[in-house]
Each structure stands twice: as structure tokens, then as C-alpha cells.
Design an enzyme around this catalytic site. Structure first.
Site, PDB file in Angstrom:
ATOM      1  N   ASP A 326     -18.931 -49.317 -37.585  1.00 30.98           N
ATOM      2  CA  ASP A 326     -18.401 -50.558 -37.032  1.00 30.98           C
ATOM      3  C   ASP A 326     -19.325 -51.690 -37.451  1.00 30.98           C
ATOM      4  O   ASP A 326     -20.501 -51.462 -37.710  1.00 30.98           O
ATOM      5  CB  ASP A 326     -18.419 -50.512 -35.496  1.00 30.98           C
ATOM      6  CG  ASP A 326     -17.349 -49.599 -34.962  1.00 30.98           C
ATOM      7  OD1 ASP A 326     -16.411 -49.304 -35.709  1.00 30.98           O
ATOM      8  OD2 ASP A 326     -17.465 -49.189 -33.789  1.00 30.98           O
ATOM      9  N   ASP A 634     -16.845 -46.809 -30.202  1.00 34.10           N
ATOM     10  CA  ASP A 634     -17.275 -47.018 -28.824  1.00 34.10           C
ATOM     11  C   ASP A 634     -16.147 -46.896 -27.802  1.00 34.10           C
ATOM     12  O   ASP A 634     -16.373 -46.517 -26.673  1.00 34.10           O
ATOM     13  CB  ASP A 634     -17.986 -48.372 -28.673  1.00 34.10           C
ATOM     14  CG  ASP A 634     -17.231 -49.502 -29.344  1.00 34.10           C
ATOM     15  OD1 ASP A 634     -16.024 -49.315 -29.623  1.00 34.10           O
ATOM     16  OD2 ASP A 634     -17.816 -50.571 -29.591  1.00 34.10           O
ATOM     17  N   ASP A 638     -11.277 -44.828 -30.151  1.00 35.87           N
ATOM     18  CA  ASP A 638     -12.117 -44.337 -31.243  1.00 35.87           C
ATOM     19  C   ASP A 638     -12.331 -42.829 -31.152  1.00 35.87           C
ATOM     20  O   ASP A 638     -12.692 -42.180 -32.129  1.00 35.87           O
ATOM     21  CB  ASP A 638     -13.498 -45.013 -31.191  1.00 35.87           C
ATOM     22  CG  ASP A 638     -13.443 -46.469 -31.582  1.00 35.87           C
ATOM     23  OD1 ASP A 638     -12.625 -46.810 -32.459  1.00 35.87           O
ATOM     24  OD2 ASP A 638     -14.201 -47.266 -31.006  1.00 35.87           O
TER      25      ASP A 638
HETATM   26  P1  ATP Z   1     -16.077 -53.964 -34.845  1.00 27.79           P
HETATM   27  O1  ATP Z   1     -16.611 -54.729 -35.990  1.00 27.79           O
HETATM   28  O2  ATP Z   1     -17.116 -53.162 -34.189  1.00 27.79           O
HETATM   29  O3  ATP Z   1     -14.792 -53.281 -35.079  1.00 27.79           O
HETATM   30  P2  ATP Z   1     -14.770 -56.104 -33.529  1.00 27.79           P
HETATM   31  O4  ATP Z   1     -15.223 -56.814 -32.314  1.00 27.79           O
HETATM   32  O5  ATP Z   1     -14.532 -56.907 -34.749  1.00 27.79           O
HETATM   33  O6  ATP Z   1     -15.805 -55.001 -33.685  1.00 27.79           O
HETATM   34  P3  ATP Z   1     -12.663 -55.347 -31.881  1.00 27.79           P
HETATM   35  O7  ATP Z   1     -13.549 -55.360 -30.719  1.00 27.79           O
HETATM   36  O8  ATP Z   1     -11.637 -54.327 -32.053  1.00 27.79           O
HETATM   37  O9  ATP Z   1     -13.475 -55.320 -33.199  1.00 27.79           O
HETATM   38  O10 ATP Z   1     -11.995 -56.784 -31.935  1.00 27.79           O
HETATM   39  C1  ATP Z   1     -10.945 -57.069 -32.825  1.00 27.79           C
HETATM   40  C2  ATP Z   1     -10.670 -58.541 -32.817  1.00 27.79           C
HETATM   41  O11 ATP Z   1     -10.236 -58.934 -31.525  1.00 27.79           O
HETATM   42  C3  ATP Z   1     -11.882 -59.395 -33.095  1.00 27.79           C
HETATM   43  O12 ATP Z   1     -12.048 -59.638 -34.467  1.00 27.79           O
HETATM   44  C4  ATP Z   1     -11.594 -60.679 -32.356  1.00 27.79           C
HETATM   45  O13 ATP Z   1     -10.791 -61.533 -33.169  1.00 27.79           O
HETATM   46  C5  ATP Z   1     -10.761 -60.202 -31.198  1.00 27.79           C
HETATM   47  N1  ATP Z   1     -11.570 -60.078 -29.986  1.00 27.79           N
HETATM   48  C6  ATP Z   1     -12.746 -59.452 -29.845  1.00 27.79           C
HETATM   49  N2  ATP Z   1     -13.197 -59.515 -28.589  1.00 27.79           N
HETATM   50  C7  ATP Z   1     -12.298 -60.204 -27.899  1.00 27.79           C
HETATM   51  C8  ATP Z   1     -12.169 -60.625 -26.532  1.00 27.79           C
HETATM   52  N3  ATP Z   1     -13.078 -60.311 -25.621  1.00 27.79           N
HETATM   53  N4  ATP Z   1     -11.096 -61.338 -26.184  1.00 27.79           N
HETATM   54  C9  ATP Z   1     -10.167 -61.649 -27.085  1.00 27.79           C
HETATM   55  N5  ATP Z   1     -10.216 -61.288 -28.363  1.00 27.79           N
HETATM   56  C10 ATP Z   1     -11.261 -60.597 -28.789  1.00 27.79           C
END
Ligand code: ATP
Length: 907
Positions: A326, A634, A638
Site C-alpha cells: 500500500d 489493513d 484486504d
Molecule cells: P493506500 O495507498 O494505502 O491504498 P489510500 O488511502 O489511497 O491508501 P483508500 O484508503 O482506499 O486508499 O482510499 C481511497 C481513496 O478514497 C483515497 O485516494 C481518497 O481519495 C479517498 N479517501 C481516503 N480517505 C478518505 C476519507 N476519510 N473520507 C473520504 N474519502 C477518503
């Protein structure tokens, strides 16, 4: 008691608690003392005495004890007592080894024990689930395992999977309302959350009403908790090998005895020599040393912030050829700060530091007051409203409580004077649809002070664009046309190109008549407000870790839910994405079959905008290409990919219980570099195991051959039985343990990953064992013959010389075993345990030779100074003769016929 029938306040009263403040620590401790820990009963561990006695169950030890009885009957009391002493010492050592292994496994279990979030003294804190008591107030969210039986008092889109209890794998929705009726089955108690079940979506709060064996799980659980203790493939293979070695050693021993008797040796002496030889030649300590090496390695890993949950993973770690990781939090610091805002075609910069709520807004060079720009102010307000994070000041520092992405939005709003407290006075949150990484957004329904309701949604820009029917442009609402869509897209690309993570915010007013039942109804036909771009700097150590992995033949693939442009920018910064490397998006991935993916996966380095569900496909495609895959994760979603991968890696800080349970490795610091460190340690442990197998077996081969050659040449016994037993105990045992603690060779991370089917003896190890073993036997015999010829009347003296040569030859050879290359590759004093154990062995040898009271027991005589020259000279031969010569074995041969040799090496 039917808890489901009661109302929330009745539950509070009956359990004597307060849902708003929880229990006090004192009260919780008092209840814990009174009712005991919240644990299911497990089978009792064998007592220390049983473990000690089991050391003597071993077949060879019994044979040895039999031999002792024979010696005693024949009146050889010295022999008998000495053998008993050696058996006892051996047993004590075995006992401590086993205890140590067990203790560290237990400590490991403690470390991976589930944690829960409970309300104590008015504060939410993490405690081990073991410490829960009746009346504790618990909070749980997606991915959590429920720690006790809980009566739910608050539920938000809460779904719990209860298959552990009911066998039903479809998650059931949970609510807080009381249920009427006295005979409601467990499956229908929708306001109860039971111990051991798992939250798949949403969140909830509840009061603990049953702990330990007084839970629904406890009632059906005389089945143990999943305390499987698995043996590693290597342990299993070594056990099989051990059996073969027993047969070989026994056959050779029988040969020695028969030839010896045929040559006219004394029957009793030959019998005792045979038994001692068999005991010495059979590496009965091997499995124990392997376990100790594994568990000590696991302890070292804990120091480097990774916990191995399943021992076999230690071995698989060394075979990893791809790490799928990730991005957010693992490769980056997950310390977000909004630096850019975009709305209606305008861009603003925000200054500041971390979560500190002071900073200024600029448009170009000009400072602006955000309260005066409607679109900017709305963007900030909504970002803060649809949010669960809070920033609190602790000792002059601002710390975040909650998700970093949300924290960044709160900090940005605070810079405009909008705190959550201020907003809470004006707005009331009626309902929340929590964030999940498949929807990639979160929404709230809000009521303002005039009673008007509206929806605020925040999430991935492309997702929000898809569900927005209009856009706020300047001060006006405009229908969402392709033109505006392109404007937003290019703004996202500009922000993403600077490695910024972008979150979009949208809004929708509700009429009084509108009713919203689910998230689909809320998250549709929105008005797009704007974007907030936040930095999330890469962790400084990751770039080097990626580089080291590359040198070790391990490819790093970034998998992220983030936008393609952002992901690419970070991947470039970290050197993950080479020129021409491919980036695949979730939408593309969805269209592909596993076979399609297989054809491009080798040149793909980044998967962007993926949902956790896609990860499984990636794992499968890589595995089909023959890779050994480490996959991080996490969340609940997953878990399938973590399970399917060869090394499932869960995040220790942000990881859910479900992800942790599916994993074989937990990163205590969520850091990519820790995966690298664990792989390095995994490789090292395996190499260490090879080292002491090499040492032990070469020693054993030497011991058998010296006796066999002597018998074949019709010579007297070159070593007396007690000397053989002594060598087995001291010279073999201590240094082998020290080899298990050895540090990694310098180039351990410059070798290609080990093939998972590679046999223990691959890469020339069997050759090394046989050649060195042969030479050790040969020089020992030579020392014996030379000394015996000089003085045929003093057999005892020649035997002492042979004994000293054997011991020294082994103790010199042990330094060679530290390297896959040769003894000159490493500083001989690099492993102080080894140096220490060699010094102890030499001292003990000198004691046995020169300390008069021991001489009759060990049949030794003081060796004269000039003979030491002979002994040292001869005993150096096995190690130094073969260095750099043609005989170095597997390594050089492999160069000539790589493929065939490698295949032959695979067992
Ligand atoms: P990783 O790189 O570990 O996959 P990530 O944060 O990019 O982490 P996700 O957590 O699945 O992956 O988030 C996907 C998308 O959702 C993010 O790119 C962001 O645009 C959006 N996002 C993340 N956190 C939030 C939140 N708390 N509320 C709304 N949208 C969110």
C-alpha cells in the site's frame, strides 16, 4: 438474562455503568479481580517436570541408558557414572532449549493478542481484550473483532459477520433497539454483538454484558481458541531427514562395530563405542536448535518492529520475489497537510506546519481572507463537517485524533477560523455513512440551526465527479457539463502531478419531504464544490529499502486507492516506477481476467485507484507467474488477498483485527522498510540454519569416519566412547547454537530470492558437508596413527591426541561455516557468541586432558607441547585445504551448468 429485551438505560443500570463515561479504572480493576480475565479456557500446557522428563524419551537416549546399565553390570562404574552425567546435562540443555522456544512463542502470542477500544474514565483507550469486564463500554468499527458479548447501544450502518458462532457467513445488520420476546435465537439477536464475531461495515458502541466463558462463544467453546502451532516446512523436512540420518548412522555404526569385533577388539568396548557413536552421529538436537534459531530470529524481528504470526512465514520471507505494498502510511508518512485548494477554477495555497492550525491563504502572491470567498469557505466548512477527526493541543503540540486525511481537512478549516466546536454549535450531524475504500467516499446528513437539512460528501475526485449533477462555479451553481468535468480533471492532474493527494467535496440540500434511507440515495445528484490537495511526504527510508529489495531480486509494486497521477508522482520519487514501467488503474483491472493480467503484470509497477477486492487478482496473477508474493493490507476487504498471498502483511497501527488475523507478518510501525528488514532477517535465519546443519553434519561425518577407517585398517579404537559423547555434547552443541545467532553475511541481500522448493542441501552444501567431514575424519585418524606409531605402548596418549585433533578440527571448521563463500570472507571475531563458545570448548578440552581427576574418566593423558604442533597443523587442514581450490563445490560448479545444477538442487 435476556439482554436483548432490555433498553439501553436498563442495560446501563443492570451493569452499573455509564454509556457516556464508561467505567472508572478502579472499578474495572475491581471487577477484573472478582470475575477474572475475559478469556476462553485453553488446554493446560505441560508442566516443567513433564517437559524435563520428555527429554529422556528419545530413543537414542534410552539406548544410551541401556548401555549405562550394561556398563554398571560389568562393573565399569566410571563409565556408567560419566554416561549418566552426560545424559543428564544433555537433558537439561534440551529442557532449556525447549522452554526458551516455548516462552518466546508465548510472548509472541501476547503481542498479537487482540486489542479493543473501551471507554474508561470518560476516555476511549485501547486495552487488551483480556482486560474487559462487565459494564465496559466498547467502540467497534469495520474490521474489528468483538472482544466480549456486547449489548449494542449505538449502531451506524453496522454489519457483523457471525459465522464463528452461527455458521452463517452473510453479515447481519445490527441495530440498537430492544427486541421483544423471550426466546430469540442468537442469530436473531440483532442488538447484540458476540465475542469472536467480526464487524464488516459501519460502526457501533455497546456495553459488555458477558465475558470469558460466560459468553455465547464460551458456551460452545471447549473447542480451543485458534492456537494452532504450526511446524515450518523446513522443520518437517528436517524431521524426515533426521529419520534417514538415524538409519544411515545406525548402519554405519553397526558396520564399525562388526568390523571392530572381527578385527579382534574387545566386545564390550566395541558395544559401548558403537552406542556412543550412534548417539553422537545422530543429530537429535537438530530440530530443537532449528526451533530455537527460528524463535530467536523472530525475537530479533520484533526488535526491528515486525511480528511473525506464523513460524513458517520466517522461511517463506526469504523466498519473497515481489512485495505489493500500500502507499498511504506504508510508503508515505501519513502525515497529511492541505497545501492547495481548488474551487470553481481558482486555486489557493495554504501555508502551515503539520496539524498546527495556523497558516495563511494565498492566491498567487496575494493573501486572502477565506471567510470572504464563498466557494473557498464552503470547501473548508464542508471538509470539516464531513469528518471524524479532531486536533487537540497536548503540551504545546497539536496532535491528531483520527484519520490523517480527515485531520488535514480539519487543520485547513481551523486555519480559516473554523473549528469543529464552532461548527457543532451551528450544525447537527443527523446521520453518517462511514468511509469505505470500495466506495472511496464518506457522507453525512446535516441539519443547520434553521432546521434545513443537507448532505455533504467527500471522497475521491473521480468518484464524486461521477455522482455530481452540478458544480459551484464562482458564486453560481452550474449544471455539470463536459467542459466543467474537464476543468476538474485537469485540476486533479495538476495537484496529483505534485504528488498531492486530492479529496473532493460535494453538497446537496434536502427538502423537508426528502427521505434518505441509504448511502446510494445520499450520494447522488450532488453539487461539486472543490478539491483539497494535501501533501503526504514519502517516508525517508523507503527509497533505500526499495533499492535494496531490487538488489535482492525483489520487485516492489505500489498498490493504492489514490489517484493515478498522485501515485505515479510518489512512485517516481521512490524509484519504484522505472522508465517504461506500466501503471494500471482499478477500472482497467476490473475488465481484465487473471490471465490478461498475467501477461502485463511483470512490467506493471503501480496499481492506482484500486479497491481492496482487486488485490486478490493481482496476487493470483503474480503467483501464476511463479512469484512468491508479499501483500500488505489493513482493512476487512484486504483480508482475502492477504490470506491468498504467500506472505500476508498487516499493518500494526492502522490494521484491523481481521487483516491481522489473516496475515503472517504484522508491521508494528506500518513501514515498508520494515518489510525489507523482515525479509532480510528471514533470509538470515535460513542461512543460519544451513550454517549449523553444515557444521553438525560435517562433524558427525568426521566422527563416524575416523572410527570406521580405524576399524577397517585393523587399528585400535582411536577414540574411547566417553570422548565421543563429550565431543557430541560440548564441541558440537555450543558452537552450533552460536551459529544460530550469527549475523547475516554482507551479501545476503544481494542474492536472488531462494526458490521455495530448494532443498536444505542445495547450493553445494552436501558437498561441503561430505568433503569437510571426510577430511576431519581423515586428519584425526592421521594424528592418531602418527602418535601411535611413535609410541605403540601408549594407546591412551594416541587417543588423547586424536581427541584433541578432532575437537580442534571441528572448532576451526565452525568459522568456515559462517560463510557461503569461505572462511576468509568474514571476520572470524564477528560473532562473539561463537568465539565465546569456541573458547569454552577449548578450555573444557584442556581441562579434560590436563586436570588429573578427570583423566581416568575420559581416558586421557597430558599432551606434550611438541605434539600440539602436529595437532594444530593437522586440524587446520579440513578448513584451509579446500579454500579457493577446485574442491569448493557447488558454487563454482553452478557457474558452468546453472540450469541443470539448480534443478538438481531443488528437492
Ligand atoms: P493506500 O495507498 O494505502 O491504498 P489510500 O488511502 O489511497 O491508501 P483508500 O484508503 O482506499 O486508499 O482510499 C481511497 C481513496 O478514497 C483515497 O485516494 C481518497 O481519495 C479517498 N479517501 C481516503 N480517505 C478518505 C476519507 N476519510 N473520507 C473520504 N474519502 C477518503
Amino acid at each position: 438474562m435476556n439482554w436483548y429485551e432490555l433498553r439501553a438505560h436498563e442495560v446501563e443500570k443492570k451493569t452499573n455503568t455509564n454509556v457516556k463515561a464508561g467505567l472508572s479504572e478502579q472499578e474495572a480493576n475491581a471487577r477484573l479481580k472478582q470475575f477474572g480475565p475475559n478469556e476462553l479456557q485453553e488446554a493446560k500446557r505441560p508442566s516443567a517436570l513433564v517437559v524435563f522428563l520428555s527429554q529422556f524419551k528419545d530413543f537414542m537416549v534410552l539406548v544410551l541408558l541401556g548401555a549405562t546399565i550394561v556398563s554398571a553390570l560389568l562393573g565399569e562404574m566410571v563409565d556408567a557414572v560419566a554416561i549418566i552425567a552426560i545424559v543428564l546435562i544433555n537433558g537439561v540443555l534440551g529442557f532449556f532449549q525447549e522452554r526458551r522456544a516455548e516462552k518466546s512463542l508465548e510472548a509472541l502470542k501476547e503481542l498479537t493478542a487482540p486489542q479493543v477500544t473501551a471507554l474508561r474514565n470518560g476516555k476511549w483507550i485501547k486495552i487488551p481484550s483480556k482486560g474487559l469486564v462487565i459494564g465496559d463500554v466498547l467502540k467497534f468499527g469495520s474490521g474489528d473483532r468483538i472482544g466480549a458479548d456486547v449489548r449494542i447501544v449505538e449502531a451506524s450502518s453496522l454489519y457483523i459477520e457471525e459465522s464463528a458462532l452461527t455458521g452463517e457467513s452473510v453479515p447481519v445488520q445490527k441495530k440498537a433497539d430492544a427486541i421483544a420476546g423471550s426466546n430469540v435465537g442468537i442469530g436473531d439477536q440483532s442488538n447484540m454483538a458476540f465475542m469472536g464475531t467480526m464487524v464488516t461495515r459501519g460502526s457501533g458502541i455497546g456495553v459488555v454484558v458477558g465475558t470469558g466463558m460466560n459468553t455465547a462463544m464460551g458456551q460452545i467453546a471447549n473447542m480451543l481458541q485458534n492456537a494452532e502451532e504450526s511446524e515450518t516446512p523446513l522443520q518437517i523436512r528436517l524431521e524426515q531427514l533426521g529419520k534417514i540420518l538415524i538409519v544411515v548412522a545406525l548402519a554405519l555404526t553397526a558396520l564399525v562395530v562388526l568390523v571392530g569385533v572381527y578385527q579382534g577388539n574387545d566386545l564390550y568396548r566395541m558395544f559401548l563405542a558403537g552406542v556412543s557413536l550412534a548417539v553422537a552421529a545422530i543429530p537429535e538436537g537438530l530440530p530443537a536448535i532449528v526451533t530455537v534459531a527460528l524463535s530467536l530470529g523472530v525475537q530479533r524481528m520484533i526488535k526491528k518492529k515486525s511480528i511473525v504470526r506464523k513460524l513458517p512465514a520466517v522461511e517463506t520471507l526469504g523466498c519473497a520475489s515481489v512485495i505489493c505494498s500500500d502507499k498511504t502510511g506504508t510508503m508515505t508518512q501519513n502525515k497529511m497537510m492541505v497545501t492547495h485548494l481548488w474551487a470553481g477554477g481558482d486555486t489557493w495555497q495554504v501555508s502551515g506546519q503539520g496539524y498546527n492550525p495556523s497558516g495563511a491563504f494565498h492566491r498567487g502572491q496575494e493573501q486572502v481572507n477565506p471567510a470572504k470567498v464563498r466557494s473557498l469557505y464552503q470547501l473548508l466548512t464542508f471538509g470539516c463537517l464531513c469528518n471524524n477527526a479532531s486536533i487537540v493541543k497536548k503540551k504545546k503540540e497539536y496532535v491528531l485524533d483520527g484519520d490523517p486525511t480527515e485531520g488535514a481537512l480539519v487543520a485547513a478549516a481551523m486555519k480559516a477560523g473554523l473549528s469543529r466546536e464552532v461548527l457543532a454549535q451551528q450544525f447537527h450531524i443527523l446521520k453518517e455513512f462511514p468511509f469505505d475504500s470500495t466506495r472511496k467516499m464518506m457522507s453525512v446528513i446535516v441539519k443547520d440551526s434553521s432546521g434545513k437539512r443537507f448532505v455533504v460528501t467527500k471522497g475521491a475526485p473521480d468518484v464524486l465527479l461521477g455522482i455530481s449533477g452540478s458544480i459551484l462555479w464562482g458564486d453560481k451553481q452550474q449544471p455539470m457539463s463536459t467542459l466543467y468535468k474537464n476543468e476538474v480533471q485537469s485540476a486533479v492532474n495538476v495537484l496529483g502531478g505534485q504528488a498531492l493527494r486530492t479529496i473532493a467535496v460535494a453538497y446537496k440540500p434536502l427538502r423537508d419531504s426528502d427521505t434518505i434511507h441509504n448511502e446510494q440515495e445520499a450520494e447522488s445528484n450532488l453539487m461539486f464544490i472543490g478539491l483539497q490537495g494535501m501533501i503526504d511526504p514519502p517516508r525517508p527510508e523507503v527509497k533505500q529499502a526499495v533499492q535494496e529489495c531490487r538488489e535482492a531480486g525483489i520487485r516492489t509494486i505500489m498498490i493504492t486507492g489514490d489517484h493515478k497521477v498522485t501515485a505515479m508522482a510518489i512512485a517516481k520519487q521512490l524509484d519504484i516506477l522505472p522508465e517504461g514501467g506500466r501503471v494500471v488503474e482499478g477500472a482497467e483491472l476490473m475488465q481484465m481476467s487473471v490471465e490478461d493480467l498475467e501477461s502485463i503484470v511483470e512490467e506493471t509497477y503501480v496499481f492506482a485507484r484500486v479497491s481492496p477486492e482487486h488485490k486478490l487478482k493481482i496476487v493470483k496473477a503474480l503467483q501464476n507467474r511463479g512469484h512468491i508474493v508479499a501483500m500488505t493490507g489493513d482493512g476487512v476487504n484486504d483480508a482475502p488477498a492477504i490470506k491468498a498471498s504467500d506472505i500476508g502483511v498487516a499493518m500494526g497501527i492502522t490494521g484491523t483485527d481481521v487483516a491481522k488475523e489473516a496475515s503472517s507478518l504484522i508491521l508494528l510501525d506500518d513501514n515498508f522498510a520494515t518489510i525489507k528488514a523482515a525479509i532480510q532477517e528471514g533470509r538470515n535465519i535460513y542461512e543460519n540454519i544451513r550454517k549449523f546443519i553444515r557444521y553438525l553434519l560435517a562433524s558427525n561425518v568426521g566422527e563416524i569416519l575416523v572410527m570406521l577407517f580405524a576399524m577397517l585398517l585393523a587399528l585400535p579404537l582411536p577414540l574411547v566412547p566417553i570422548q565421543i559423547l563429550w565431543v557430541n555434547l560440548v564441541t558440537d552443541g555450543l558452537p552450533a547454537m552460536a551459529l544460530g545467532l550469527d549475523s547475516a553475511e554482507e551479501d545476503v541481500m544481494r542474492r536472488k530470492p531462494r526458490h521455495p522448493k530448494e532443498g536444505v542441501f542445495a547450493r553445494g552444501l552436501s558437498w561441503k558437508i561430505l568433503s569437510r567431514g571426510f577430511l576431519i575424519g581423515f586428519v584425526t585418524l592421521l594424528a592418531f596413527i602418527i602418535s601411535y606409531n611413535q609410541n605403540p605402548n601408549e594407546l591412551k596418549y594416541a587417543q588423547t591426541v586424536a581427541f584433541a585433533t578432532l575437537v580442534l578440527a571441528q572448532l576451526i571448521h565452525v568459522f568456515d561455516c559462517r560463510s557461503e563463500h569461505s572462511i576468509f570472507h568474514r571476520n572470524p571475531f564477528g560473532n562473539m557468541y561463537l568465539v565465546g563458545s569456541v573458547i569454552i570448548s577449548i578450555l573444557l578440552m584442556l581441562v579434560v586432558i590436563y586436570y588429573e581427576p578427570l583423566q581416568p574418566i575420559f581416558d586421557t593423558m597430558p599432551i606434550q607441547a611438541r605434539d600440539w604442533l602436529l595437532i594444530v597443523g593437522l586440524s587446520s587442514i579440513p578448513t584451509f585445504l579446500l579454500v579457493g581450490s577446485l574442491l569448493t563445490g557447488g558454487k563454482d560448479k553452478k557457474k558452468k551448468k546453472p540450469v541443470l545444477q539448480q534443478q538438481a538442487n531443488l528437492k
